[in-house]
Design a protein around this motif. Sequence first.
Motif, mmCIF file in Angstrom:
data_model
loop_
_atom_site.group_PDB
_atom_site.id
_atom_site.type_symbol
_atom_site.label_atom_id
_atom_site.label_comp_id
_atom_site.label_asym_id
_atom_site.label_seq_id
_atom_site.Cartn_x
_atom_site.Cartn_y
_atom_site.Cartn_z
ATOM 1 N N HIS A 1 0.917 -1.103 0.001
ATOM 2 C CA HIS A 1 -0.155 -0.165 0.078
ATOM 3 C C HIS A 1 0.804 1.161 0.004
ATOM 4 N N ASP A 2 0.506 2.213 -0.896
ATOM 5 C CA ASP A 2 1.302 3.454 -1.111
ATOM 6 C C ASP A 2 0.609 4.391 0.016
ATOM 7 N N VAL A 3 1.177 4.772 0.844
ATOM 8 C CA VAL A 3 0.488 5.735 1.677
ATOM 9 C C VAL A 3 0.200 7.054 1.339
ATOM 10 N N SER A 4 1.287 7.481 0.496
ATOM 11 C CA SER A 4 1.201 8.865 -0.047
ATOM 12 C C SER A 4 -0.254 9.079 -0.849
ATOM 13 N N LEU A 5 -0.788 8.003 -1.263
ATOM 14 C CA LEU A 5 -2.145 8.020 -2.078
ATOM 15 C C LEU A 5 -3.305 7.967 -1.296
ATOM 16 N N GLY A 6 -3.314 7.758 0.042
ATOM 17 C CA GLY A 6 -4.285 7.543 0.716
ATOM 18 C C GLY A 6 -5.043 6.184 0.481
ATOM 19 N N GLU A 7 -6.429 6.337 0.640
ATOM 20 C CA GLU A 7 -7.451 5.080 0.719
ATOM 21 C C GLU A 7 -6.701 3.922 1.753
ATOM 22 N N GLU A 8 -6.484 4.299 2.745
ATOM 23 C CA GLU A 8 -6.082 3.313 3.727
ATOM 24 C C GLU A 8 -7.340 2.346 4.078
ATOM 25 N N GLN A 9 -8.671 2.953 4.051
ATOM 26 C CA GLN A 9 -9.794 1.878 4.334
ATOM 27 C C GLN A 9 -9.762 0.994 3.158
ATOM 28 N N ARG A 10 -9.488 1.057 2.029
ATOM 29 C CA ARG A 10 -9.637 0.209 1.148
ATOM 30 C C ARG A 10 -8.743 -0.532 0.987
ATOM 31 N N ALA A 11 -7.498 -0.265 1.579
ATOM 32 C CA ALA A 11 -6.275 -1.383 1.714
ATOM 33 C C ALA A 11 -6.688 -2.181 3.097
ATOM 34 N N ASP A 12 -7.273 -1.579 4.018
ATOM 35 C CA ASP A 12 -7.619 -2.404 4.949
ATOM 36 C C ASP A 12 -8.589 -3.399 4.881
ATOM 37 N N SER A 13 -9.659 -3.205 4.138
ATOM 38 C CA SER A 13 -10.634 -4.077 3.630
ATOM 39 C C SER A 13 -10.147 -5.357 2.803
ATOM 40 N N ILE A 14 -9.380 -4.668 1.790
ATOM 41 C CA ILE A 14 -8.546 -5.838 0.694
ATOM 42 C C ILE A 14 -8.067 -6.886 1.858
ATOM 43 N N TYR A 15 -7.273 -6.286 2.826
ATOM 44 C CA TYR A 15 -6.195 -7.072 3.724
ATOM 45 C C TYR A 15 -7.442 -7.831 4.611
ATOM 46 N N GLU A 16 -8.445 -7.649 5.034
ATOM 47 C CA GLU A 16 -9.177 -8.319 5.898
ATOM 48 C C GLU A 16 -9.678 -9.498 4.859
ATOM 49 N N GLU A 17 -10.121 -9.284 3.579
ATOM 50 C CA GLU A 17 -10.515 -10.225 2.723
ATOM 51 C C GLU A 17 -9.526 -11.403 2.481
ATOM 52 N N MET A 18 -8.180 -10.774 2.601
ATOM 53 C CA MET A 18 -7.129 -11.556 2.337
ATOM 54 C C MET A 18 -6.850 -12.545 3.330
ATOM 55 N N LYS A 19 -6.857 -11.939 4.719
ATOM 56 C CA LYS A 19 -6.804 -12.907 5.732
ATOM 57 C C LYS A 19 -7.769 -13.860 5.794
ATOM 58 N N GLN A 20 -9.238 -13.635 5.506
ATOM 59 C CA GLN A 20 -10.152 -14.676 5.312
ATOM 60 C C GLN A 20 -10.085 -15.739 4.197
ATOM 61 N N ARG A 21 -9.132 -15.381 3.235
ATOM 62 C CA ARG A 21 -8.930 -16.387 1.999
ATOM 63 C C ARG A 21 -7.704 -17.138 2.354
ATOM 64 N N TYR A 22 -6.473 -16.353 2.763
ATOM 65 C CA TYR A 22 -5.360 -17.034 2.936
ATOM 66 C C TYR A 22 -4.869 -17.191 4.307
ATOM 67 N N GLY A 23 -5.592 -17.011 5.378
ATOM 68 C CA GLY A 23 -5.141 -16.997 6.907
ATOM 69 C C GLY A 23 -4.236 -15.876 7.218
ATOM 70 N N THR A 24 -4.249 -15.726 8.312
ATOM 71 C CA THR A 24 -3.677 -14.432 9.137
ATOM 72 C C THR A 24 -1.855 -14.903 8.975
ATOM 73 N N GLN A 25 -1.888 -16.101 8.738
ATOM 74 C CA GLN A 25 -0.195 -16.406 8.608
ATOM 75 C C GLN A 25 0.209 -16.242 7.295
ATOM 76 N N GLY A 26 -0.644 -16.268 6.231
ATOM 77 C CA GLY A 26 -0.040 -16.554 4.938
ATOM 78 C C GLY A 26 -0.291 -15.017 3.975
ATOM 79 N N CYS A 27 -0.493 -14.166 4.635
ATOM 80 C CA CYS A 27 -0.748 -12.749 3.977
ATOM 81 C C CYS A 27 -0.214 -11.409 4.883
ATOM 82 N N TYR A 28 0.107 -10.547 4.388
ATOM 83 C CA TYR A 28 0.344 -9.284 5.035
ATOM 84 C C TYR A 28 0.355 -8.199 4.432
ATOM 85 N N LEU A 29 0.111 -6.889 5.018
ATOM 86 C CA LEU A 29 -0.430 -5.596 4.467
ATOM 87 C C LEU A 29 1.061 -4.808 4.802
#
Length: 1432
Positions: A225-253
Amino acid sequence: MAQRVQSAQEFLQDSFVPLVAALCSEEAEKVTRKNNLGFCELIKPFCRLTSEVHMRDPNNQLHIIKNLKIAVNNIITQPPQQGAIRKLLNDVVTVSQPAEGLVANVITAGDYDLNISDRSVKASVPWYSSWKDTLMGLNTSTFYSATTPWFEAYRESFLQSMPSSDHEFLNHYVACMLVVSSSEPEPVEQFLKLSQEQHQIQHSNEYSYPKWFIPNTLKYYVLLHDVSLGEEQRADSIYEEMKQRYGTQGCYLLKINSRGSNRGADEQIPDPWSQYLQKNTIQTQEPYEDGPYTLISNKNSDHFIPLDGLGNDSKVDGLSNNFKSHPLQLDHTSDSGCFDGTDYVKPNSSMHESKKSNTWTPHGTCLTLTDHDRIRQFIQEFTFRGLLPHIEKTIRQLNDQLISRKGLSRSLFSATKKWFSGSKVPEKSVNELKSTSGLLYPPEAPELQIRKMADLCFLVQHYELAYNCYHTAKKDFLNDQAMLYAAGALEMAAVSAFLQPGAPRPYPAHYMDTAIQTYRDICKNMMLAERCVLLSAEVLKSQSKYSEAAALLIRLTSEKKHALRCYCQAMQVYKGKGWSLAEDHINFTIGRQSFTLRQLDNAVSAFRHILINDSKQSAAQQGAFLREYLYVYRNVSQLSPDGPLPQLPLPYINSSATRVFFGHDRQQSEGEKQAATHISLDQEYDSEFSYQWKELEEQAVAAANKGTALSNFQPTQYCLNKYSDNSRFPLGVVEEPITVEVAFRNPLKVPLLLTDLSLLWKFQPKDYNSKNNGDTKEVETSGKDMIGAEVIPEFLMNSEETKMARLKLFPHQTGELHILGVVYNLGTIQSTSVLDGVDPSVVLQTGKFISNGMSVRGRQDLEIQGPRLNSTKEEKTSIKYGPDRRLDPIITEDMPLLEVFFINFPTGLLCGEIRKTYVEFMNVGKCPLTGVKVVSKRPEFFTFGGSSAILTPLSPSASEHCSAYKTVVKHSTSLYSLTSSADSSDFGVGTGCQPEVIDVPLPDSVLLPGASVQLPMWLRGPDEEGVHEINFLFYYESIRKHSKMCHRVLRHTAVICTSRSLTVQATVYRSNALEDEKGDGDNMLVFVDVENINTSEAGVKEFHIVQVSSNSKNWKLQESINLSEDKDIKLANREKGKLCLKAVRCKHFVENYTFADIVFGSEQIISSTSPCADFFFRSLYSDLKRARSQQSVHTSQGAAKPHLDNAVRLIQKCSEVDLNIIVLWKAYVVEDNKQLILEGQHHVVLHTVGKEAFSFPQKQGFKKILGNSDWEDLEQESSEIGLFNFFRPENTSVPARPSLDQFSSLIKTSLHYPETYNHPFHQKSLCIVPVTLLLSNCSQADVDVIIDLRHKTTSPETLEIHGSFTWLGQTQYKLQLKSQEVSSLQLKACFVHTGVYNLGTPRVFAKLSDQVTLFETSQQNSMPALIIIGNV
């Protein structure tokens, strides 16, 4: 090598680390590129964990991992080629070299700094430097120190460039990171796409590279995630979807770029990337056409990190260009599997220059310290939660599989003792094993599973379990004779044993030795053998086993190479110490070893040093060295027979002594036909003579240019040497040879035989007659149609001999020629000391040399340094040299070529002797010549005759017994003179003439090609006795005007030996009679003394004076007053003859000169014709020129004398006379019982009335008689008074007041009276006698005269002479005489008794009419006037 900051354990741990692949989307790469970094580059500084990590082994025991490091690399689908790896390693070494001026690759041993990077010991393989690691064992010694900063860079790069192999898994990827940017429209779909790409690469048969550890590779999903572009909420939501799909030990934001691209000037953010990407980065690695990547290598990096290209979204087979090809991929493929291949790529020669030109690029400009912490945290999370659990799980699975398949006990760890406690089967040696290095196991083979488990344990620092697995696998591989696998297990077992904590067992060095030998001898894999050596050397050094480490390195490289290196370092110690014999031995050994190792260039260089130094070896040893050199050199030349000729070291060439001669070989003299000497290479250079020839040529050019000297005149140079002016391009002529003399020196004590010796040249044709020369096509060529070259078949040089070789070139076209050097075959001859006991020196001179068959062909360049410039201030304060162009002639078009031959040219003459000879002019060129002139500093020596000369007889044989003069038969027997006239300009002397330059009277003034003509030439022996060298310069031109060459010259030096003949002394007096019998007015008497001073050595029997002639515009000889009846005047040895001649003034002034001949024989010599008049005029010119030079010297030494006014000059002229006497003679010589008649003439110039004059050779003799003071007066007067009007100097300095003698000549007096007068005194006591006093004005001005008749008694003697007579009438008369006027005065003398009386008592005073009292003096009679008074 440099001192390591790591221990051996740390070095070995960092050499093998877990590999993680990275597959990034293009949007993710764009996010990282804001920091001038790729994703792998971004996380590289943070890939080492700062805290301990825990995991459990198969026995569920806790295992601690310290200082773990991972490597994250981009996926590359093509393996690197061997040639690319070699180029990379060479570039790494090159970049790691220090800057210029710093010491590198130097080992200090005692007082010596040994350079171990000498190119002469470099092998032709990239690991040549590994054996230098031998000396690293000295790094802790008190007496030795070493620094090789390039070695670590090379070693690190070598270990990192190891390609993955099927026999081991250390370089296989354990996991793969899939990186997607949060700014992408569908990040989850992009993850799915990247996952499919990774699966296709790993499991598709289409890709064999890279290799993966296990089929079920760990996939770790990273959302960037590029912090300078903002949209942190979108990044967080995508990351939550990733944790559900790949598990908390298989992904990272991962959030980065917290700052904009413009960093504040006052904010200092650390740059941890510089040490990885710039300090030791190969920035000059060129990108290849089939890949956008550049390989980055540095000593702290783990593996090669490719830089992904930007803006290239092309796809290949549905895959992104991120893994299109390996960055080390070359354009060509190599079939060689080892480093010994011929596809070796040399290091980039511009590496240092490119390195210097690169500018520093900032990294991480959008990152803050918080971003750094986030990246560090990301790596820890990936390692703790993803990588290590995956590895732990894989180890357990492999352990379970092995136990189940092999039926072993529950745990390998617990069964270790069982394996080692049983009976041991002795291992076979490597030499006994069958070579099955090509055996391949299937992926599921238990042996490979054990090896895979061992590698995993090794990567996570579980060295004890790894050692057990390696040891087990080693046995299985050896039983199967799978030697490549066995060597790998042995290698890693040894490393694992060393790295085990607490050192439970000693380091098994024999494992490494076996592995090295197996890799090298059986598997033929030198790359793996070298890795073993590098690893084992570090272990042995850590144990202070430096000798074993050195031996290990030496065995890998070659003992011969090590010996070569040692000798090279020994040379560094002995060099320059004066131990020449030791240097020769070392160089000889280096040459031998280099030849054995096929380093032929180094071998040639070593033998060359032996030959070019001043060797003190014996002749036999030098001969052996030379034969070795020729043998090695011939092998080198055979490798590239069509390549350029290399430089030969022998014989020495003294380039500065090179001489160049332009012109053909002159014809030799034959019999009485003597060729002009000209100039040749056999003549020594003389600067004085060179200057004289230059002056002569300049005079000839000025005469040809109508008397005007050329400002840009440059003399013709036929022979160029180190003393000549070589700043200009010399001129050669088409079809005329150019001879180059090369100075060779043989420094050896053995003979050298040079065969097929010729010149090496380059030629550019040019047409100099072309109107538009700018369009002339210049073509470099070496064809024989352009230049012909002479080849010397054999050129032998004896021991220590200096010898000249003369080589010729024959230009056939116009253009620019450049002589580059010489080319020849260098060889030796067989020893002559055993040839039947014959003296070797005799054999070598026979011209038939017995070669030993050993010869090589090469070249030597002629490089001549010009003179040092020293004219300007800049040149004086610096060292600059001018050009030397003697080897760069310009070839011009055809020119005529003159040959001159002298026929019957004498070598000896009498002084003044006239000899007639003939000169033949021949044009051997290809075009007509004209304008032939001859110039000499001695024009009085020769003549071709005046313009009115009669050229007879026509051939030399017809004139054998004829006179050299033009003669006529004299019919009258009187001694009265016969007169004729001539103009001096007819003989090349006169106003505006240059007597030194004589036009040769060629018929029609042209000499055609191949034509010749003979012309008569008269010679006159110089007046000085001795040997004379007389220089002739013949000047001629071509009918066609040339742009480059205007004229040509031919030189000749005649050597004449002259012996003494006659000396002539003459004096002129005014006659007492004012009129002769014919009433001719003024007259004079000339007294001539002729003496025979010839010695008997010349064989002259006697001299005959046959004629005396005069030359003047005002006077002429009238008759001879001969007291003897014998008209023939003969002079034997040391006899002297006296002549009294009467001269009268010419009645009418004429421009021409009057010649009057008084003949004493039967034939009259016409003195006004050639050659008599020629030599007379030329002799006078030479005398005047000599007098002028003396006058200029006197004038320069002292102040100039004041000029006289007209009055003084008029008085002086009264005593001057311009009468010249020519004495012609014949000499009778007896040679070989034959009598020869020689002819000659002497000249006397009469300047002053009453003063003696001499012929030229008399001066030296009379100087001794007269003394220095009188002689100086004589010389002074001769230089002050001109010979003729056209000879007279313009500014003649004379005394300010006339002398008494000059005044006495102003008025000439004469008394006319009866010699005897009888008077009857008895009848008349007084006797009166009439006396007429004649007064003649000898000047050109009016003169006032006073006659004083009063007696002025000054002594008793005068009283007795005068007696007692008295002048009657006036005692004083005054009258004025006009110019040249004769006046008479009637006087009366009174006598009183008989006696003898002197009537010469009247005193005459004279002064110029326009003067008052100045210069008034008494005029004295030259003789007493006696009268006899008798009585009747």
